[in-house]
Design a protein around this motif. Structure first.
Motif, PDB file in Angstrom:
ATOM      1  N   GLU A 281       0.793  -1.463  -0.068  1.00  0.00           N
ATOM      2  CA  GLU A 281      -0.261  -0.150  -0.258  1.00  0.00           C
ATOM      3  C   GLU A 281       1.184   1.045   0.299  1.00  0.00           C
ATOM      4  OE1 GLU A 281      -4.320  -1.901   2.305  1.00  0.00           O
ATOM      5  OE2 GLU A 281      -2.576   0.259   2.990  1.00  0.00           O
ATOM      6  N   GLU A 282       2.035   1.303   0.240  1.00  0.00           N
ATOM      7  CA  GLU A 282       2.838   1.765   0.025  1.00  0.00           C
ATOM      8  C   GLU A 282       3.505   3.240  -0.914  1.00  0.00           C
ATOM      9  OE1 GLU A 282       7.711   3.643   1.338  1.00  0.00           O
ATOM     10  OE2 GLU A 282       6.673   0.861   1.803  1.00  0.00           O
ATOM     11  N   VAL A 283       2.753   4.454  -1.072  1.00  0.00           N
ATOM     12  CA  VAL A 283       2.880   4.933  -2.729  1.00  0.00           C
ATOM     13  C   VAL A 283       3.786   5.935  -2.177  1.00  0.00           C
ATOM     14  CG1 VAL A 283       0.728   4.537  -3.192  1.00  0.00           C
ATOM     15  CG2 VAL A 283       1.027   6.407  -1.925  1.00  0.00           C
ATOM     16  N   LEU A 284       4.829   6.692  -3.785  1.00  0.00           N
ATOM     17  CA  LEU A 284       5.564   7.694  -3.603  1.00  0.00           C
ATOM     18  C   LEU A 284       4.781   8.869  -3.708  1.00  0.00           C
ATOM     19  CD1 LEU A 284       7.723   6.410  -6.775  1.00  0.00           C
ATOM     20  CD2 LEU A 284       8.575   5.791  -3.868  1.00  0.00           C
ATOM     21  N   PRO A 285       5.578   9.978  -3.092  1.00  0.00           N
ATOM     22  CA  PRO A 285       5.109  11.058  -2.846  1.00  0.00           C
ATOM     23  C   PRO A 285       4.896  11.544  -4.359  1.00  0.00           C
ATOM     24  CG  PRO A 285       7.314  10.890  -2.421  1.00  0.00           C
ATOM     25  CD  PRO A 285       7.043   9.476  -2.389  1.00  0.00           C
ATOM     26  N   PRO A 286       4.516  12.540  -4.713  1.00  0.00           N
ATOM     27  CA  PRO A 286       3.681  13.286  -5.910  1.00  0.00           C
ATOM     28  C   PRO A 286       5.290  14.009  -6.312  1.00  0.00           C
ATOM     29  CG  PRO A 286       2.167  14.396  -4.242  1.00  0.00           C
ATOM     30  CD  PRO A 286       3.489  12.724  -3.692  1.00  0.00           C
ATOM     31  N   PRO A 287       5.207  14.113  -7.443  1.00  0.00           N
ATOM     32  CA  PRO A 287       6.790  15.063  -7.598  1.00  0.00           C
ATOM     33  C   PRO A 287       6.322  16.290  -7.919  1.00  0.00           C
ATOM     34  CG  PRO A 287       5.621  14.088 -10.375  1.00  0.00           C
ATOM     35  CD  PRO A 287       4.811  12.664  -8.587  1.00  0.00           C
ATOM     36  N   LYS A 288       7.641  16.963  -7.926  1.00  0.00           N
ATOM     37  CA  LYS A 288       7.115  18.375  -7.342  1.00  0.00           C
ATOM     38  C   LYS A 288       6.644  18.598  -9.194  1.00  0.00           C
ATOM     39  CE  LYS A 288      10.628  18.834  -3.115  1.00  0.00           C
ATOM     40  NZ  LYS A 288      12.028  19.604  -3.091  1.00  0.00           N
ATOM     41  N   PRO A 289       6.230  19.779  -8.803  1.00  0.00           N
ATOM     42  CA  PRO A 289       5.637  20.964  -9.996  1.00  0.00           C
ATOM     43  C   PRO A 289       7.267  21.078 -10.818  1.00  0.00           C
ATOM     44  CG  PRO A 289       4.909  22.130  -8.432  1.00  0.00           C
ATOM     45  CD  PRO A 289       5.278  20.856  -7.318  1.00  0.00           C
ATOM     46  N   PRO A 290       7.050  21.334 -12.014  1.00  0.00           N
ATOM     47  CA  PRO A 290       8.465  22.483 -12.481  1.00  0.00           C
ATOM     48  C   PRO A 290       8.225  23.841 -12.533  1.00  0.00           C
ATOM     49  CG  PRO A 290       6.514  21.843 -14.101  1.00  0.00           C
ATOM     50  CD  PRO A 290       6.258  21.098 -12.959  1.00  0.00           C
ATOM     51  N   PRO A 291       9.657  24.242 -12.069  1.00  0.00           N
ATOM     52  CA  PRO A 291       9.282  26.229 -11.710  1.00  0.00           C
ATOM     53  C   PRO A 291       8.614  26.636 -13.613  1.00  0.00           C
ATOM     54  CG  PRO A 291      12.092  25.094 -12.251  1.00  0.00           C
ATOM     55  CD  PRO A 291      10.091  23.909 -12.431  1.00  0.00           C
ATOM     56  N   PRO A 292       7.400  27.477 -12.173  1.00  0.00           N
ATOM     57  CA  PRO A 292       6.941  28.138 -13.108  1.00  0.00           C
ATOM     58  C   PRO A 292       9.087  29.505 -14.676  1.00  0.00           C
ATOM     59  CG  PRO A 292       7.170  29.399 -11.805  1.00  0.00           C
ATOM     60  CD  PRO A 292       7.896  28.283 -11.400  1.00  0.00           C
ATOM     61  N   PRO A 293       8.280  28.754 -16.214  1.00  0.00           N
ATOM     62  CA  PRO A 293       9.123  29.764 -16.509  1.00  0.00           C
ATOM     63  C   PRO A 293       9.837  30.919 -16.489  1.00  0.00           C
ATOM     64  CG  PRO A 293       7.186  30.734 -17.591  1.00  0.00           C
ATOM     65  CD  PRO A 293       6.871  29.194 -16.502  1.00  0.00           C
ATOM     66  N   ILE A 294      11.326  30.987 -16.782  1.00  0.00           N
ATOM     67  CA  ILE A 294      11.905  32.337 -16.575  1.00  0.00           C
ATOM     68  C   ILE A 294      12.084  33.583 -17.559  1.00  0.00           C
ATOM     69  CG2 ILE A 294      13.905  33.419 -15.970  1.00  0.00           C
ATOM     70  CD1 ILE A 294      14.668  30.336 -14.266  1.00  0.00           C
ATOM     71  N   THR A 295      11.361  34.952 -17.670  1.00  0.00           N
ATOM     72  CA  THR A 295      10.682  36.267 -17.929  1.00  0.00           C
ATOM     73  C   THR A 295      12.468  36.758 -18.858  1.00  0.00           C
ATOM     74  OG1 THR A 295      10.081  37.106 -16.968  1.00  0.00           O
ATOM     75  CG2 THR A 295       8.370  36.082 -17.669  1.00  0.00           C
ATOM     76  N   LYS A 296      12.875  36.819 -17.449  1.00  0.00           N
ATOM     77  CA  LYS A 296      14.568  37.061 -18.016  1.00  0.00           C
ATOM     78  C   LYS A 296      15.289  36.913 -16.865  1.00  0.00           C
ATOM     79  CE  LYS A 296      12.594  42.420 -18.894  1.00  0.00           C
ATOM     80  NZ  LYS A 296      12.497  43.474 -18.697  1.00  0.00           N
ATOM     81  N   LEU A 401      21.384  34.818  -2.681  1.00  0.00           N
ATOM     82  CA  LEU A 401      21.007  34.206  -3.873  1.00  0.00           C
ATOM     83  C   LEU A 401      20.021  33.137  -4.680  1.00  0.00           C
ATOM     84  CD1 LEU A 401      24.804  34.961  -5.732  1.00  0.00           C
ATOM     85  CD2 LEU A 401      22.717  36.036  -6.118  1.00  0.00           C
ATOM     86  N   GLU A 402      20.397  31.868  -3.511  1.00  0.00           N
ATOM     87  CA  GLU A 402      20.072  30.398  -4.114  1.00  0.00           C
ATOM     88  C   GLU A 402      20.192  29.510  -4.986  1.00  0.00           C
ATOM     89  OE1 GLU A 402      15.250  30.761  -3.844  1.00  0.00           O
ATOM     90  OE2 GLU A 402      15.381  30.754  -1.941  1.00  0.00           O
ATOM     91  N   ASP A 403      20.330  28.967  -5.616  1.00  0.00           N
ATOM     92  CA  ASP A 403      20.765  28.057  -6.879  1.00  0.00           C
ATOM     93  C   ASP A 403      20.262  29.271  -8.047  1.00  0.00           C
ATOM     94  OD1 ASP A 403      21.976  26.198  -4.850  1.00  0.00           O
ATOM     95  OD2 ASP A 403      19.672  24.963  -5.366  1.00  0.00           O
ATOM     96  N   PRO A 404      21.442  28.814  -8.925  1.00  0.00           N
ATOM     97  CA  PRO A 404      20.714  29.324 -11.098  1.00  0.00           C
ATOM     98  C   PRO A 404      19.256  28.581 -10.803  1.00  0.00           C
ATOM     99  CG  PRO A 404      22.754  28.823 -10.448  1.00  0.00           C
ATOM    100  CD  PRO A 404      23.112  28.086  -9.173  1.00  0.00           C
ATOM    101  N   ARG A 405      18.894  29.405 -11.522  1.00  0.00           N
ATOM    102  CA  ARG A 405      17.238  29.407 -12.167  1.00  0.00           C
ATOM    103  C   ARG A 405      17.625  28.553 -13.762  1.00  0.00           C
ATOM    104  NH1 ARG A 405      14.636  34.496 -12.026  1.00  0.00           N
ATOM    105  NH2 ARG A 405      16.965  35.212 -12.848  1.00  0.00           N
ATOM    106  N   ILE A 406      18.597  28.854 -13.952  1.00  0.00           N
ATOM    107  CA  ILE A 406      19.662  28.195 -15.611  1.00  0.00           C
ATOM    108  C   ILE A 406      20.954  27.837 -15.166  1.00  0.00           C
ATOM    109  CG2 ILE A 406      17.767  29.491 -17.140  1.00  0.00           C
ATOM    110  CD1 ILE A 406      19.666  31.342 -17.752  1.00  0.00           C
TER     111      ILE A 406
END
Length: 628
Positions: A281-296, A401-406
């Motif tokens: 009955e064990e199920v994996l957690p749902p995958p994280k939604p993809p990050p929104p697109p970066i405009t600039k 700064l966190e991680d680079p987005r691209i």
């Protein structure tokens, strides 16, 4: 000594002949002097005694031996004359000559005796002189020793006096400093006397400060009590968990043994054990939604001495800003410390054998504990005295700064211009931050702080004018013409200089002075002693930097000429004090600025203008790379 007595009568009888006066007259002798035998005997005996008594034992022995030899010789001669018949007929002149010879010898002996006596006297005088000279020599040696002792004492006294002179010079300097402080205090007192309301304000603030200190002490005691309680609770929970684990382990082992006993014996067909229902009955957690697109894409980073500011644009085309105070505090690693920081919800980092509190929490905790914070940067550059500066800066920058987005996202970071009033170099500083941003996954590039201000604030003026970034360590100035930097430099006197001087004047820590400054101060209308000190040093700071900017513009060879008057925009945390721009304008009125100025204004977002300008540069660079 009777046997040695000289028999003068016998000698004269044996060595003379008898003649009457008639014979003497006939022979031509008209006058005869009769010698007294006793007087002559006494005179000879006295002369001999004086010679013998004035001589040494050795000399007396020698004289006695010589006398005996002479006596023996005379006796032999007498015997010889006596044995001869012609002795009585000897010529009287020979006898007289012999007597004269003897008299001459007696004179010589007397002279020798006189010389010997004079020599003895001279020796005695010399010995007396020698005794005197030795006494004088001893006195001179004693005097010399005393002089040497006095010289040593004088040297010690001179050294003491020199030390006393240095101490007095230091006291004199302290007196001058106290005099200056006294003059400032008198000025403050005169200002305080202008309004009795200020005295009431000071009293209420003092009472409020005392109440806050009491509250802080109570909070500290509560934290200590809570830490102790938390530590005791943790130990109890650990013991409970350990007992529960051992109990469950024993139960599992017993169940396993029972299951093995109940299993059927092995047969020809294999026995397959299916997974338990829980596993199925064990199920994996749902995958994280993809990050929104970066405009600039692209990020800007203001590397300030006091604050770090990161800027980026989110998918909604809004500029997001993250700020972190550029300080840290190291504390000892103990269970109590960890529990206290956890209860206070203060994050920390453990590196090696030390525990580090970063950013704003470190600043606040240092003020509560009355400790000095540590600064990774000093005077606008990486601090050479902090061995932990580089890893701490990497943690602080990574937190905002966190991680680079691209991949290879461009990040423009601010660097100071070359200072005109010190020999500091920005090359090492620039290379270090290139390495830090590369390690975080970014493609680094740098921009001058003053130039970044022109990007953020002078867009409506075709990016032409003067941008001034007033940070904690430096004033950074850039003259831009149509977005191109024509002249840039810095001065090594800014907000930290104000904090240090205010702290010294008020007898507090620089962190406390910075806190008072950041609470809000009207530089044109200070309300108390602390604000008055801040206002005084702000005016001195602005006077120094405006004069330095004017002097640099006059001496620059590459200074552009502007057809129309330009704007000067001030930004940075130091420029956020109340009426800062009014104080700048007041100083400008008193000097002759070499460039026509249209207006002097504060940046719209003074604290974040540099980061926003660096973001504009990063976005332009990303657009350029995308077009290639």
């Amino acid at each position: 000594m009777a046997q040695d007595k000289f028999n003068l009568k016998k000698v004269l009888a044996d060595n003379s002949q008898v003649s009457d006066l008639a014979n003497l007259a006939s022979s031509g002798v008209k006058r005869v002097k009769v010698l007294d035998e006793n007087a002559l005997q006494e005179m000879i005996q006295q002369a001999i005694d004086e010679v013998i008594s004035s001589s040494t034992a050795e000399e007396r022995s020698r004289i006695l031996a010589d006398s005996r030899k002479q006596l023996t010789k005379l006796m032999n001669e007498r015997d010889e004359f006596a044995s001869r018949a012609q002795m009585q007929e000897a010529d009287r002149n020979d006898l007289i000559a012999e007597i004269e010879k003897l008299q001459e010898e007696v004179k010589i002996r007397r002279k020798v005796d006189e010389n010997q006596s004079a020599a003895d006297q001279r020796i005695a005088e010399l010995e007396a002189d020698n005794v005197y000279v030795r006494g004088e020599h001893d006195k001179m040696v004693e005097t010399l020793d005393q002089c040497q002792t006095e010289i040593k004492e004088l040297k010690a006294e001179i050294a003491r006096l020199e030390a006393e002179i240095e101490r007095l010079m230091g006291l004199l300097q302290e007196k001058d400093a106290l005099r200056r402080q006294f003059d400032e205090a008198e000025a403050e007192l005169a200002a305080l006397r202008d309004s009795s309301l200020q005295g009431d304000t000071l009293a209420s603030e003092l009472n409020k400060s005392n109440e806050e200190n009491a509250d802080l002490r109570q909070q500290l005691e509560d934290m200590r009590s809570a830490g102790s309680t938390a530590a005791s609770g943790l130990r109890h929970e650990l013991a409970t968990v350990r007992e529960d684990y051992e109990r469950r382990l024993a139960e599992s082992q017993a169940a396993l043994e029972a299951a093995q006993a109940a299993m059927p014996p092995p047969g020809p067909d294999p026995y397959v054990v299916l997974p338990s229902p829980e596993v199925l009955e064990e199920v994996l957690p749902p995958p994280k939604p993809p990050p929104p697109p970066i405009t600039k894409p692209g990020k800007g980073l203001d590397v300030g001495t006091v604050n770090l500011v990161a800027a980026c644009q989110n998918p909604e085309n809004e500029i997001e800003l993250r700020t972190q105070r550029n300080v840290f505090l190291d504390v000892e690693i103990t269970p109590y410390t960890k529990a206290m920081l956890t209860k206070l919800n203060v994050g920390y980092v453990i590196q090696g054998k030390r525990l580090y509190i970063l950013g704003e929490p470190a600043f606040k905790l240092a003020n509560v504990l009355n400790r000095r914070t540590r600064r990774p940067m000093k005077d606008g550059l990486i601090s050479p005295k902090e061995q932990d500066a580089l890893p701490i800066m990497k943690l602080l920058i990574g937190s905002i700064l966190e991680d680079p987005r691209i991949p290879q996202e461009v990040c423009f970071y601010s660097v100071p211009g070359d200072p005109v009033d010190s020999d500091l170099s920005v090359a090492y500083h620039r290379d270090l931050f290139d390495a830090v941003l590369k390690a975080l996954g970014y493609k680094p590039s740098h921009i001058l702080e003053g130039h970044a201000v022109t990007f953020a604030e002078l867009g409506e003026e075709d990016f032409t004018g003067i941008g001034v970034s007033c940070g904690g360590g430096m004033f950074n100035i850039c003259v831009a013409y149509k977005s191109m930097p024509a002249l840039s430099f810095s001065t090594a006197r800014s907000g930290d200089w104000v904090d240090m001087n205010v702290a010294q004047a008020l007898g507090i820590k620089p962190e406390k002075a910075a806190q008072l400054k950041e609470q809000g101060v009207d530089l044109m209308a200070p309300k108390n002693r602390e604000e008055d000190a801040i206002s005084i040093y702000y005016r001195n700071l602005i006077q120094y930097n405006v004069t330095s900017i004017a002097d640099r513009f006059r001496s620059a060879d590459n200074m552009p000429s502007f057809k129309d008057p330009i704007s000067i925009v001030f930004s940075g945390g130091t420029s956020m004090a109340g009426n800062f721009i009014e104080l700048v304008k007041d100083v400008f009125k008193k000097i002759e600025f070499p460039i026509p100025v249209k207006d002097i204004r504060l940046a719209k977002d003074a604290l974040n203008a540099t980061a926003k300008g660096a973001l504009v540069a990063a976005q332009l660079e990303m657009a350029h790379l995308a077009s290639q």
